[in-house]
Design a protein around this motif. Sequence first.
Motif, PDB file in Angstrom:
ATOM      1  N   UNK A 153      39.455  34.149  32.775  1.00 59.20           N
ATOM      2  CA  UNK A 153      40.467  34.889  33.531  1.00 59.20           C
ATOM      3  C   UNK A 153      39.835  35.561  34.742  1.00 59.20           C
ATOM      4  N   UNK A 154      38.638  36.111  34.557  1.00 61.65           N
ATOM      5  CA  UNK A 154      37.933  36.732  35.676  1.00 61.65           C
ATOM      6  C   UNK A 154      37.755  35.765  36.821  1.00 61.65           C
ATOM      7  N   UNK A 155      37.426  34.526  36.504  1.00 58.45           N
ATOM      8  CA  UNK A 155      37.281  33.513  37.540  1.00 58.45           C
ATOM      9  C   UNK A 155      38.582  33.255  38.272  1.00 58.45           C
ATOM     10  N   UNK A 156      39.665  33.175  37.529  1.00 57.74           N
ATOM     11  CA  UNK A 156      40.973  32.959  38.157  1.00 57.74           C
ATOM     12  C   UNK A 156      41.352  34.132  39.058  1.00 57.74           C
ATOM     13  N   UNK A 157      41.083  35.345  38.599  1.00 55.82           N
ATOM     14  CA  UNK A 157      41.393  36.513  39.419  1.00 55.82           C
ATOM     15  C   UNK A 157      40.524  36.552  40.673  1.00 55.82           C
ATOM     16  N   UNK A 158      39.241  36.209  40.524  1.00 56.30           N
ATOM     17  CA  UNK A 158      38.338  36.214  41.676  1.00 56.30           C
ATOM     18  C   UNK A 158      38.803  35.255  42.754  1.00 56.30           C
ATOM     19  N   UNK A 159      39.350  34.126  42.335  1.00 54.20           N
ATOM     20  CA  UNK A 159      39.746  33.089  43.287  1.00 54.20           C
ATOM     21  C   UNK A 159      41.140  33.306  43.855  1.00 54.20           C
ATOM     22  N   UNK A 161      43.509  36.272  42.845  1.00 59.03           N
ATOM     23  CA  UNK A 161      44.169  37.581  42.753  1.00 59.03           C
ATOM     24  C   UNK A 161      43.123  38.675  42.973  1.00 59.03           C
ATOM     25  N   UNK A 162      42.713  38.834  44.220  1.00 61.85           N
ATOM     26  CA  UNK A 162      41.563  39.686  44.531  1.00 61.85           C
ATOM     27  C   UNK A 162      41.779  41.144  44.107  1.00 61.85           C
ATOM     28  N   UNK A 163      42.989  41.675  44.322  1.00 61.96           N
ATOM     29  CA  UNK A 163      43.246  43.075  43.966  1.00 61.96           C
ATOM     30  C   UNK A 163      43.103  43.305  42.460  1.00 61.96           C
ATOM     31  N   UNK A 164      43.625  42.369  41.682  1.00 56.31           N
ATOM     32  CA  UNK A 164      43.495  42.489  40.228  1.00 56.31           C
ATOM     33  C   UNK A 164      42.045  42.359  39.798  1.00 56.31           C
ATOM     34  N   UNK A 165      41.290  41.504  40.483  1.00 59.08           N
ATOM     35  CA  UNK A 165      39.865  41.332  40.187  1.00 59.08           C
ATOM     36  C   UNK A 165      39.120  42.641  40.455  1.00 59.08           C
ATOM     37  N   UNK A 166      39.420  43.290  41.573  1.00 61.86           N
ATOM     38  CA  UNK A 166      38.799  44.578  41.885  1.00 61.86           C
ATOM     39  C   UNK A 166      39.133  45.608  40.814  1.00 61.86           C
TER      40      UNK A 166
END
Length: 301
Positions: A153-159, A161-166
């Motif tokens: 999931x972290x990978x998907x967010x990084x690619x 959904x940048x705000x959610x990753x932060x």
Amino acid sequence: MAYAVLPAGETKKVRTPDGRDLAYLEFGQPGSPLVIHNHGGPSSRLEGTLLASGAISHGLRLVSVDRPGNGRSSPQKDRTYKGWADDLMTVADALGYQQFGVSGWSEGGPWALAAAAYIDPSRLRHVSYIAGAAYGAFGDNSAAQYLDKVDALGGQLALHHRMAFHLMYELLELDAVHFRKSYIKTLIKMVNERDAKLLEDPTIAEAFADSSAECFAQGSTALVQDAELIYRRWPFDVTKIERSVHMWQGMEDHLVPYRINQEVSQRMPGAVWHPVEGEDHFMPIPASADVFAVAARELGV
């Protein structure tokens, strides 16, 4: 077993050509063959306290450096793997070394591979890659099939959904800095029995918690930068790395499953595969003497 936790000592700094400071700790005797360590994430130069006894036992000088924006190193807006390879050479130059080695554990592994890709082998004489987070080695989030649900999931967010990753990393910062006991207990639940016993040792737990908290001395932005680069397709091609890269992997690793790095080892011409049976992600702490024995040999100790 050489895995005593060593005192951190004085934090020193090297100034880069573009005016940034790189903070580091050093262990061992000045003038001994040099290995520059690339810390994991969330972690910092303090990670060297957990590994240095193995390096010193083989006559090496270990220098553990904060990457830009982590710990006490200056932030760098435009982070690149090539730029970090240049920073490693800046550190070696400042310490008076023409030849040196590097090590990299977990999220520090990709940066050690970048050194292997970008630094001339006549200068970079040894590379230790330890349970490295090879998440973008073959494309964006290319290791997703091997990761647990949280890391995938972290990978998907990084690619995407940048705000959610932060936000995910801000929550990690909160836990590592303000709820240290909870942070360690969570790790203990994620690893095998051997690693759990390591992390139940108060000295090791405190040192690891210190290193993780120090990562966030300037906030979580730099760790997010690191992670985004790790998950995205790497700009260098591991299948073109022909120089020797010693790949150390606990075969019961729950944080970076061995299949991720086994694939890298099979596709990278210079890979020297060191599987460690029965060990999980914290393998380099008890195995530090074995890891650095190889480094010492290649650096001519």
